[in-house]
Scaffold this motif. Structure first.
Motif, PDB file in Angstrom:
ATOM      1  N   GLU A 328       0.827  -1.203   0.000  1.00 28.32           N
ATOM      2  CA  GLU A 328       0.000   0.000   0.000  1.00 28.32           C
ATOM      3  C   GLU A 328       0.865   1.259   0.000  1.00 28.32           C
ATOM      4  O   GLU A 328       0.548   2.251  -0.671  1.00 28.32           O
ATOM      5  CB  GLU A 328      -0.911  -0.004   1.229  1.00 28.32           C
ATOM      6  CG  GLU A 328      -1.818   1.209   1.353  1.00 28.32           C
ATOM      7  CD  GLU A 328      -2.902   1.256   0.290  1.00 28.32           C
ATOM      8  OE1 GLU A 328      -3.368   2.377  -0.013  1.00 28.32           O
ATOM      9  OE2 GLU A 328      -3.283   0.184  -0.231  1.00 28.32           O
ATOM     10  N   ARG A 329       1.965   1.228   0.735  1.00 34.12           N
ATOM     11  CA  ARG A 329       2.824   2.416   0.865  1.00 34.12           C
ATOM     12  C   ARG A 329       3.821   2.554  -0.283  1.00 34.12           C
ATOM     13  O   ARG A 329       4.424   3.604  -0.447  1.00 34.12           O
ATOM     14  CB  ARG A 329       3.584   2.341   2.192  1.00 34.12           C
ATOM     15  CG  ARG A 329       2.661   2.456   3.401  1.00 34.12           C
ATOM     16  CD  ARG A 329       3.357   2.052   4.679  1.00 34.12           C
ATOM     17  NE  ARG A 329       2.447   2.120   5.819  1.00 34.12           N
ATOM     18  CZ  ARG A 329       2.688   1.601   7.014  1.00 34.12           C
ATOM     19  NH1 ARG A 329       3.841   0.978   7.224  1.00 34.12           N
ATOM     20  NH2 ARG A 329       1.809   1.709   7.979  1.00 34.12           N
ATOM     21  N   GLU A 365      -5.187  -9.604  -1.031  1.00 40.21           N
ATOM     22  CA  GLU A 365      -5.305  -8.155  -0.841  1.00 40.21           C
ATOM     23  C   GLU A 365      -3.975  -7.455  -1.126  1.00 40.21           C
ATOM     24  O   GLU A 365      -3.929  -6.426  -1.815  1.00 40.21           O
ATOM     25  CB  GLU A 365      -5.749  -7.850   0.588  1.00 40.21           C
ATOM     26  CG  GLU A 365      -5.879  -6.361   0.887  1.00 40.21           C
ATOM     27  CD  GLU A 365      -6.150  -6.083   2.359  1.00 40.21           C
ATOM     28  OE1 GLU A 365      -6.431  -4.917   2.670  1.00 40.21           O
ATOM     29  OE2 GLU A 365      -6.064  -7.023   3.180  1.00 40.21           O
ATOM     30  N   ARG A 369      -3.071  -4.840  -4.236  1.00 45.19           N
ATOM     31  CA  ARG A 369      -2.524  -3.501  -3.985  1.00 45.19           C
ATOM     32  C   ARG A 369      -1.227  -3.302  -4.752  1.00 45.19           C
ATOM     33  O   ARG A 369      -0.973  -2.230  -5.304  1.00 45.19           O
ATOM     34  CB  ARG A 369      -2.295  -3.316  -2.482  1.00 45.19           C
ATOM     35  CG  ARG A 369      -3.580  -3.164  -1.679  1.00 45.19           C
ATOM     36  CD  ARG A 369      -3.284  -2.988  -0.203  1.00 45.19           C
ATOM     37  NE  ARG A 369      -4.505  -2.761   0.555  1.00 45.19           N
ATOM     38  CZ  ARG A 369      -4.544  -2.617   1.872  1.00 45.19           C
ATOM     39  NH1 ARG A 369      -3.412  -2.662   2.570  1.00 45.19           N
ATOM     40  NH2 ARG A 369      -5.691  -2.401   2.493  1.00 45.19           N
ATOM     41  N   ARG A 372      -1.598  -2.373  -8.426  1.00 44.11           N
ATOM     42  CA  ARG A 372      -1.949  -0.996  -8.794  1.00 44.11           C
ATOM     43  C   ARG A 372      -0.704  -0.244  -9.272  1.00 44.11           C
ATOM     44  O   ARG A 372      -0.779   0.599 -10.167  1.00 44.11           O
ATOM     45  CB  ARG A 372      -2.545  -0.261  -7.590  1.00 44.11           C
ATOM     46  CG  ARG A 372      -3.839  -0.826  -7.053  1.00 44.11           C
ATOM     47  CD  ARG A 372      -4.232  -0.058  -5.797  1.00 44.11           C
ATOM     48  NE  ARG A 372      -5.236  -0.751  -5.017  1.00 44.11           N
ATOM     49  CZ  ARG A 372      -5.567  -0.424  -3.773  1.00 44.11           C
ATOM     50  NH1 ARG A 372      -4.968   0.601  -3.183  1.00 44.11           N
ATOM     51  NH2 ARG A 372      -6.490  -1.103  -3.117  1.00 44.11           N
TER      52      ARG A 372
END
Length: 407
Positions: A328-329, A365, A369, A372
């Motif tokens: 995510e980061r 999940e 992510r 992306r």
């Protein structure tokens, strides 16, 4: 008898005692008990002919350094520590509580010798790694310690003399690390132990002013926030800094080296072999310093304010076993398109660290992510798809993303 002759005699006696111990002869006389005990412990884990200390992962060392009150202390005490190193032709080192070196400054002669044996940031100087030495002994005994010449267990530093003093957190009493002064045995000065003890006390006091215990009358320094994964930007106290791409690269390199970089080191890290003058680099640094309100020191170049980066956030998530948070980061390659050799190497390290975490613990999940930012990474998607339970809603989405990545 001159000091040099006396020193040679003492060194020969200790070396003889070491030889007697290794040959299982009678216990060596004239050798301090703490040294004999350390030799015995060292023999279980360290080869006497060890020629270089093992090194920790540099990114882990940098994160520890940024979170340590000793970093604040070195910012305050840096000029005095550096002057002591230059004037005495010493290497001055600051370690964490496990005798891992976090920061050094060295005189001309000792700098080269220190680097050749791993006496540099990241070097592990605990007894189990390198045998008898003053850094570990000071932490073990809680007192100023000297290890002289052949008292060292490892052959690599038998020609050294080291004085180390522990540094404590004055609020909690826990050990933070040590301050160590080292030089060659034939350059040893009588004031070495006193100097090490005095510097350790000054560092300890400076460390106590870091963090929440700072006086209310002292202004809280603004935090420099660097977003380096992706296009990149810098914010100081929430305000975006108007920096060129090259100036942002300078900031990124200094953030990766909280101990600081000399002008030649920064030039090599930024330009590699490109024919760029040092005057050009100095001009870039001047612009960066102005943007930071002067919070960039010289000799070496070092950021003199707290720094947060998304690189640290990603690597911390990986280290804590949170691949979804790391994905995510992760905003993309570190300053994508950079020509800085060190930043390109760091970019590869960060990307590989996240990918390995995702492949080691495939989770739908986290893989989605990751897709992306890296939609072409079929391997991560395939691993997550294989691990997803039959009938899970995420399987269809993973399959679709995997098909797109493979096309």
């Amino acid at each position: 008898m001159t000091v040099t002759v006396e020193a040679r005699r003492r060194r020969a006696e200790i070396a003889s005692a070491r030889g007697a111990l290794r040959s299982s002869a009678a216990g060596p006389e004239g050798v301090r008990e703490e040294i004999r005990a350390s030799w015995a412990r060292s023999a279980a884990t360290v080869a006497p002919d060890l020629d270089v200390a093992p090194m920790s992962d540099p990114h882990d060392v940098e994160r520890v350094w940024r979170g340590s009150p000793l970093q604040h202390a070195v910012r305050v005490m840096g000029p005095q520590l550096e002057r002591a190193a230059e004037d005495g032709d010493l290497v001055v080192a600051v370690t964490d509580a496990s005798a891992r070196i976090l920061w050094t400054s060295a005189g001309r002669v000792m700098r080269r010798r220190a680097e050749s044996v791993g006496f540099a940031p990241g070097g592990r100087w605990d007894e189990a790694s390198v045998g008898t030495n003053a850094l570990d002994l000071a932490l073990r005994t809680g007192t100023l310690s000297t290890v002289w010449s052949a008292e060292h267990y490892a052959h690599a530093v038998e020609g050294w003399v080291c004085w180390a003093a522990p540094v404590y957190d004055e609020r909690t009493g826990r050990a933070l690390g040590v301050v160590d002064l080292s030089t060659t045995w034939d350059r040893a000065q009588p004031l070495g132990p006193a100097t090490a003890g005095a510097l350790a006390q000054l560092v300890q006091h400076a460390a106590s002013t870091a963090g929440p215990s700072q006086g209310l009358d002292q202004p809280t320094p603004q935090v420099l926030e660097l977003t380096l994964l992706g296009p990149g930007e810098a914010r100081l106290g929430g305000r975006r800094l108007p920096l060129t791409r090259r100036q942002l690269e300078v900031l990124a390199l200094l953030a990766l080296h909280p101990e600081g970089l000399s002008l030649p080191e920064l030039h090599a890290s930024l330009y590699g072999d490109a024919p760029v003058t040092t005057s050009t680099l100095k001009a870039e640094v001047s612009h960066v310093r102005a943007a930071l309100g002067g919070a960039l020191t010289s000799r070496p170049y070092r950021l003199a304010l707290p720094v947060r980066t998304d690189v640290d956030a990603v690597l911390d998530a990986v280290a804590q076993g949170e691949p979804a948070a790391a994905a995510e980061r992760y905003g993309g390659d570190l300053l994508a398109g950079t020509e800085s050799p060190e930043l390109r190497q760091t970019a590869s390290y960060v990307t590989c660290a996240v990918r390995e975490a995702l492949l080691a613990a495939p989770v739908a999940e986290a893989a989605l992510r990751w897709a992306r930012t890296c939609p072409w990474d079929a391997e991560v998607l395939a691993a997550a798809l294989a691990a997803a339970p039959t009938g899970a809603p995420s399987r269809a989405l993973l399959a679709a993303r995997l098909k797109a990545a493979e096309e």
